[in-house]
Design a protein around this motif. Structure first.
Motif, PDB file in Angstrom:
ATOM      1  N   ARG A 190      21.370  48.523 -37.711  1.00  0.00           N
ATOM      2  CA  ARG A 190      21.863  48.902 -38.971  1.00  0.00           C
ATOM      3  C   ARG A 190      20.666  49.320 -39.672  1.00  0.00           C
ATOM      4  O   ARG A 190      20.747  49.690 -41.123  1.00  0.00           O
ATOM      5  CB  ARG A 190      22.579  47.827 -39.278  1.00  0.00           C
ATOM      6  N   PHE A 191      19.375  49.247 -39.427  1.00  0.00           N
ATOM      7  CA  PHE A 191      18.331  49.381 -40.201  1.00  0.00           C
ATOM      8  C   PHE A 191      17.788  51.003 -39.918  1.00  0.00           C
ATOM      9  O   PHE A 191      16.666  51.531 -40.462  1.00  0.00           O
ATOM     10  CB  PHE A 191      17.251  48.659 -40.256  1.00  0.00           C
ATOM     11  N   SER A 192      18.350  51.780 -39.028  1.00  0.00           N
ATOM     12  CA  SER A 192      17.935  52.993 -38.738  1.00  0.00           C
ATOM     13  C   SER A 192      17.877  53.903 -39.999  1.00  0.00           C
ATOM     14  O   SER A 192      18.839  53.967 -40.692  1.00  0.00           O
ATOM     15  CB  SER A 192      18.826  53.559 -37.585  1.00  0.00           C
ATOM     16  N   PRO A 193      16.958  54.602 -40.292  1.00  0.00           N
ATOM     17  CA  PRO A 193      16.956  55.517 -41.369  1.00  0.00           C
ATOM     18  C   PRO A 193      17.916  56.568 -41.382  1.00  0.00           C
ATOM     19  O   PRO A 193      18.266  57.000 -42.728  1.00  0.00           O
ATOM     20  CB  PRO A 193      15.474  55.811 -41.614  1.00  0.00           C
ATOM     21  N   HIS A 194      18.358  56.956 -40.521  1.00  0.00           N
ATOM     22  CA  HIS A 194      19.278  58.009 -40.508  1.00  0.00           C
ATOM     23  C   HIS A 194      20.578  57.812 -39.872  1.00  0.00           C
ATOM     24  O   HIS A 194      21.252  58.638 -39.411  1.00  0.00           O
ATOM     25  CB  HIS A 194      18.572  58.975 -39.413  1.00  0.00           C
ATOM     26  N   GLY A 195      20.928  56.371 -39.762  1.00  0.00           N
ATOM     27  CA  GLY A 195      22.356  55.993 -39.367  1.00  0.00           C
ATOM     28  C   GLY A 195      22.137  55.963 -37.493  1.00  0.00           C
ATOM     29  O   GLY A 195      21.071  56.424 -36.993  1.00  0.00           O
ATOM     30  N   LYS A 196      23.244  55.472 -37.095  1.00  0.00           N
ATOM     31  CA  LYS A 196      23.036  55.191 -35.736  1.00  0.00           C
ATOM     32  C   LYS A 196      23.691  56.458 -34.994  1.00  0.00           C
ATOM     33  O   LYS A 196      24.705  57.137 -35.411  1.00  0.00           O
ATOM     34  CB  LYS A 196      24.077  54.176 -35.359  1.00  0.00           C
ATOM     35  N   SER A 197      23.110  56.889 -33.815  1.00  0.00           N
ATOM     36  CA  SER A 197      23.411  58.128 -33.096  1.00  0.00           C
ATOM     37  C   SER A 197      24.333  57.648 -32.084  1.00  0.00           C
ATOM     38  O   SER A 197      24.069  56.473 -31.323  1.00  0.00           O
ATOM     39  CB  SER A 197      22.146  58.780 -32.678  1.00  0.00           C
ATOM     40  N   GLU A 198      25.432  58.382 -31.591  1.00  0.00           N
ATOM     41  CA  GLU A 198      26.053  58.225 -30.320  1.00  0.00           C
ATOM     42  C   GLU A 198      25.482  58.928 -29.234  1.00  0.00           C
ATOM     43  O   GLU A 198      25.766  58.409 -28.008  1.00  0.00           O
ATOM     44  CB  GLU A 198      27.605  58.785 -30.626  1.00  0.00           C
ATOM     45  N   LYS A 199      24.615  59.712 -29.256  1.00  0.00           N
ATOM     46  CA  LYS A 199      23.668  60.154 -28.314  1.00  0.00           C
ATOM     47  C   LYS A 199      22.228  59.557 -28.108  1.00  0.00           C
ATOM     48  O   LYS A 199      21.859  59.027 -28.835  1.00  0.00           O
ATOM     49  CB  LYS A 199      23.331  61.862 -28.346  1.00  0.00           C
ATOM     50  N   PRO A 200      21.588  59.833 -26.893  1.00  0.00           N
ATOM     51  CA  PRO A 200      20.343  59.065 -26.634  1.00  0.00           C
ATOM     52  C   PRO A 200      19.521  59.755 -27.820  1.00  0.00           C
ATOM     53  O   PRO A 200      19.619  60.941 -28.220  1.00  0.00           O
ATOM     54  CB  PRO A 200      19.988  59.717 -25.355  1.00  0.00           C
ATOM     55  N   ALA A 201      18.677  58.961 -28.366  1.00  0.00           N
ATOM     56  CA  ALA A 201      17.809  59.472 -29.603  1.00  0.00           C
ATOM     57  C   ALA A 201      16.506  58.785 -29.412  1.00  0.00           C
ATOM     58  O   ALA A 201      15.889  58.023 -28.902  1.00  0.00           O
ATOM     59  CB  ALA A 201      18.561  58.809 -30.709  1.00  0.00           C
TER      60      ALA A 201
END
Length: 137
Positions: free
Chosen positions: A60-71
């Motif tokens: 939830r603290f990811s600066p670019h939101g959660k990715s559904e793909k490997p990131a």
């Protein structure tokens, strides 16, 4: 100028589960967690020759939101035996991102996707060993 890796962060929806998985892989417990009570939103390990900080941050603290793909950036961590480390990661539930590839004499890479969607690179790197030897480590 870049001087060296300080903290490498990955993201996970379940920081407790990710911390347990990486504890199993690293063979050591995190030395730092926040908050102190209740489920953590951040944990940190110190690993390797230079005690680099490896952090796990709540998604939830990811600066670019959660990715559904490997990131994540593909960062390679030095290992002595790529095949053994690759096999161990797969045994723990990681999946293949990039198979083992010899990139040239003294340079072998591979990468996996951890169970939390992060890309983790591993590498035998002769240059790393040469530099380490000059540091007296």
């Amino acid at each position: 100028m870049l001087r060296g890796l300080t903290t490498f962060n990955v993201f996970a929806d379940d920081v407790t589960a990710a911390a347990a998985w990486y504890t199993e892989f690293f063979g050591t417990e995190p030395y730092f967690a926040r908050p102190l009570e209740g489920p953590p939103s951040y944990v940190e390990f110190r690993i390797g020759d230079y005690q680099a900080e490896f952090g796990i941050v709540d998604s939830r603290f990811s600066p670019h939101g959660k990715s559904e793909k490997p990131a994540g950036a593909l960062t390679y961590w030095a290992v002595d035996d790529v095949q053994a480390t690759f096999d161990r990661l797969l045994e723990l539930g990681a999946t293949v991102h990039d198979k083992i590839v010899e990139r040239g004499p003294g340079f072998v890479t591979a990468s996996v996707i951890d169970p939390f969607g992060n890309i983790l690179g591993i590498m035998f790197n002769q240059h790393y060993l040469d530099i380490l030897a000059t540091k007296g480590a």
